[in-house]
Scaffold this motif. Structure first.
Motif, short mmCIF file in Angstrom:
data_model
loop_
_atom_site.label_atom_id
_atom_site.label_comp_id
_atom_site.label_asym_id
_atom_site.label_seq_id
_atom_site.Cartn_x
_atom_site.Cartn_y
_atom_site.Cartn_z
N LYS A 54 66.88 41.33 48.95
CA LYS A 54 65.45 40.76 48.17
C LYS A 54 65.92 40.95 46.78
CE LYS A 54 62.69 40.32 52.09
NZ LYS A 54 61.09 40.75 53.21
N LYS A 55 64.62 40.56 45.74
CA LYS A 55 64.59 41.04 44.33
C LYS A 55 62.75 41.64 44.78
CE LYS A 55 68.02 38.29 41.84
NZ LYS A 55 68.23 37.89 40.64
N LEU A 56 62.89 42.36 44.02
CA LEU A 56 61.69 43.11 42.99
C LEU A 56 61.25 42.40 42.02
CD1 LEU A 56 58.89 45.24 43.88
CD2 LEU A 56 60.37 46.58 42.89
N THR A 57 59.34 42.03 42.28
CA THR A 57 58.85 41.55 40.55
C THR A 57 57.95 42.64 40.53
OG1 THR A 57 57.03 40.23 41.88
CG2 THR A 57 59.29 39.15 42.20
N LEU A 58 57.91 42.19 39.39
CA LEU A 58 57.15 43.49 37.94
C LEU A 58 55.76 43.70 38.78
CD1 LEU A 58 56.64 45.24 36.14
CD2 LEU A 58 56.36 43.31 33.86
N ASP A 59 55.40 42.17 39.20
CA ASP A 59 53.83 41.82 39.58
C ASP A 59 54.06 42.76 40.72
OD1 ASP A 59 53.02 40.26 37.78
OD2 ASP A 59 53.41 38.76 38.60
N ASP A 60 55.15 42.94 41.69
CA ASP A 60 54.70 43.78 43.18
C ASP A 60 54.98 45.14 42.71
OD1 ASP A 60 54.44 41.50 44.54
OD2 ASP A 60 56.92 41.04 44.70
N PHE A 61 55.62 45.17 42.14
CA PHE A 61 56.34 46.77 41.60
C PHE A 61 54.77 47.08 40.77
CE2 PHE A 61 57.36 49.92 38.55
CZ PHE A 61 58.18 51.35 39.59
N VAL A 62 53.77 46.77 39.97
CA VAL A 62 52.93 47.42 39.61
C VAL A 62 52.10 46.99 40.39
CG1 VAL A 62 50.84 46.68 37.83
CG2 VAL A 62 53.35 46.23 37.24
N VAL A 63 51.43 46.23 41.39
CA VAL A 63 50.45 45.86 42.21
C VAL A 63 50.42 47.72 43.26
CG1 VAL A 63 49.36 44.76 44.64
CG2 VAL A 63 50.60 43.90 42.77
N PHE A 64 51.96 47.42 43.63
CA PHE A 64 52.12 48.90 44.63
C PHE A 64 51.97 50.11 43.98
CE2 PHE A 64 55.38 52.22 45.48
CZ PHE A 64 55.08 52.19 47.69
N MET A 65 52.46 50.25 42.61
CA MET A 65 52.23 51.25 42.03
C MET A 65 50.23 52.06 41.46
SD MET A 65 53.89 52.48 38.57
CE MET A 65 53.21 50.92 37.48
N ASP A 66 49.56 50.67 41.38
CA ASP A 66 48.32 50.55 41.79
C ASP A 66 47.80 51.39 42.82
OD1 ASP A 66 48.21 50.54 38.71
OD2 ASP A 66 47.90 48.16 39.06
N GLY A 67 48.08 50.70 43.39
CA GLY A 67 47.66 51.04 45.55
C GLY A 67 48.17 52.52 45.57
N MET A 68 49.05 52.25 45.69
CA MET A 68 49.09 54.29 45.52
C MET A 68 48.52 55.06 44.47
SD MET A 68 52.83 56.08 44.72
CE MET A 68 52.07 56.31 43.17
N LYS A 69 48.55 54.89 44.15
CA LYS A 69 47.66 55.45 42.47
C LYS A 69 45.77 56.17 43.54
CE LYS A 69 50.16 56.13 38.88
NZ LYS A 69 50.19 56.12 37.47
N GLU A 70 45.36 54.60 43.60
CA GLU A 70 44.38 54.06 44.50
C GLU A 70 44.03 54.90 45.37
OE1 GLU A 70 40.88 50.21 45.69
OE2 GLU A 70 42.79 49.98 44.19
N ASP A 71 45.42 55.40 46.83
CA ASP A 71 45.45 55.68 47.65
C ASP A 71 45.30 57.29 47.58
OD1 ASP A 71 45.47 53.37 49.14
OD2 ASP A 71 48.03 53.73 50.23
N VAL A 72 45.96 57.62 46.39
CA VAL A 72 45.71 59.67 45.72
C VAL A 72 43.96 59.76 45.38
CG1 VAL A 72 46.43 61.34 44.72
CG2 VAL A 72 48.18 59.31 45.80
#
Length: 463
Positions: free
Chosen positions: A276-294
């Protein structure tokens, strides 16, 4: 103390002297022929005293139980508000405090390999392959949060061994019982060492830096990267972070950044076949979501009431990773506690306010430049200046109450102005979560300084 005196003391404490005298009188009546029999046997006092004390203890326990049952059965009448007093936090014992200090030193000064080995709790036995160590989402949270204790039966190189055939994503369950990004990541596997290094890199790297690195390896400019391009992006980001620089592959423990190893992040982004390929939007959503978890985990640690923590708790969060002495931290916290001790002054801090302030901290490098311009131009940095800088740099509107609390923490002389020195340094350590600290305790720097002094002295003697 004789047996008779001990019995009398117990009887007096139990309020049973009158009963004993009556028993003594009864005994003397039955044995009136013998003068010595008028005195009660000393063992009688002891026996009755012990029985009386035991009876009183049982009675007190029954009363206590009855009071508890009664209080539980009483319900507030209609229109009555049942206000519960806030529970006092249980003080930690001496041994618990020492273990906490030891684990905090591991987080602060140890290599990534040792930190991972200490807080990871799972070891998976793959067939025909060496056993591999993994973290659960809760392990990862614990490894980056000072004061969070590791389970007592787990520690350095102590793990739960599980077979590879077991459904490993359900070992620890979800974080805080919610469907978070880290729990979603666990559905694709556990956190390997290479995942751990990259997650730490994302936490300590500003968001726009990650976006630039992603775009740099987007060779076709379509907003997507392949698995191989993602590996190049990850290598660049890790080489810029303190954790990435400090890491040295440990062949003995098996903690190496192995591109072909088992990776939950790889499965999450690219699937098991990595096609599969990773989009910038998906990468940013994951990064923001992980920080929100912390951030959510940090916020909930202080037991919010009606969705709010106290201003004192917010001060603790800002100072959590600061390289200040305990005395200096206590001074800041006491100032906030004194100012917001009245309910009229205390409004509390919501999670949304806390998240907005952390988003502001994500642009702290740019903030530092603007603050330096203020001081270089001889301008005063007041509350309006802080709000203006946050709006210009991070495009956020800081809540006036948050601004008031920040100034209460860092305004030493009460003139409602901030100095550049401690304000920026503490907030930088908060933004980087302490991950940019030097890995030595000062000994190496001391030896280096002594060596420089000796070399300078020798050169002076030669000339």
């Amino acid at each position: 103390m004789t047996m008779s005196r001990l019995g009398l003391q117990l009887l007096r404490n139990g309020g049973l002297v009158r009963m004993t005298r009556q028993l003594g009188a009864l005994s003397s009546t039955q044995n009136s022929g013998n003068h010595q029999s008028r005195n009660t046997d000393p063992n009688t006092y002891l026996t009755l005293g012990l029985l009386g004390g035991l009876g009183l203890a049982v009675t007190a326990k029954c009363k206590e139980k009855a009071i508890e049952e009664t209080s539980e059965s009483i319900e507030p009448a209609d229109g009555e508000v049942d206000e519960e007093k806030p529970k006092k936090k249980k003080k930690k014992g001496f041994q618990e405090r020492k273990v906490m200090e030891y684990e905090n030193r591991i987080r602060e000064f140890s290599t990534p390999d040792k930190i991972f080995r200490y807080f990871a709790t799972v070891r998976v036995d793959f067939e025909n392959v060496k056993k591999e160590i993994f973290m659960t989402p809760k392990d990862f949270m614990r490894s980056i949060t000072p004061g969070e204790l590791q389970p007592s039966h787990l520690g350095l190189d102590m793990y739960r061994d599980i077979p590879a055939t077991k459904s490993i994503q359900h070992i620890d369950g979800n974080v805080d019982g919610e469907q978070t990004f880290l729990s979603k990541l666990a559905q694709h596997g556990l956190i390997s060492f290479q995942d751990y290094i990259f997650l730490l890199t994302l936490l300590s790297t500003p968001k726009h830096d990650c976006e630039i690195a992603f775009k740099m390896f987007d060779l076709y400019g379509d907003g997507c990267v392949s698995y191989q391009e993602f590996l190049d992006t990850r290598s660049v980001l890790e080489s810029r972070s303190s954790m990435g620089k400090r890491h040295k592959d440990n062949v003995y423990s098996g903690n190496t950044i192995n591109k072909d190893g088992h990776s939950a992040l790889t499965n999450y982004f690219f699937g098991k076949d990595t096609n599969k390929k990773l989009t910038l939007d998906d990468f940013v959503v994951f990064m923001d979501g992980m920080k929100e978890d912390v951030f959510r985990m940090e916020f909930n640690k202080y037991d919010p009431v009606d969705g709010k923590i106290t201003e004192q708790d917010f001060a603790h969060l800002l100072l959590l990773h600061a390289t200040l002495s305990n005395q200096a931290k206590s001074k800041f916290v006491r100032r906030v506690k004194k100012f917001y001790k009245n309910e009229e002054e205390s409004q509390g801090i919501t999670f949304e306010q806390f998240m907005t302030f952390n988003h502001f901290l994500d642009h702290l490098d740019d903030v530092e430049i603007l603050v330096s311009v203020y001081f270089s131009a001889g301008m005063k940095f007041n509350k309006a200046s802080l709000k203006q800088v946050a709006h210009v740099v991070a495009d956020v509107e800081l809540d006036p109450h948050i601004v008031d609390v920040v100034f209460t923490i860092f305004d030493d002389n009460g003139d409602e102005l901030l100095s550049n020195r401690e304000f920026i340094s503490v907030l930088k350590e908060r933004a980087h979560r302490g991950l940019e600290k030097p890995s030595d305790t000062g000994f190496v720097r001391l030896i280096t300084a002594l060596g420089a002094c000796v070399a300078s002295y020798v050169r002076g003697e030669e000339t």
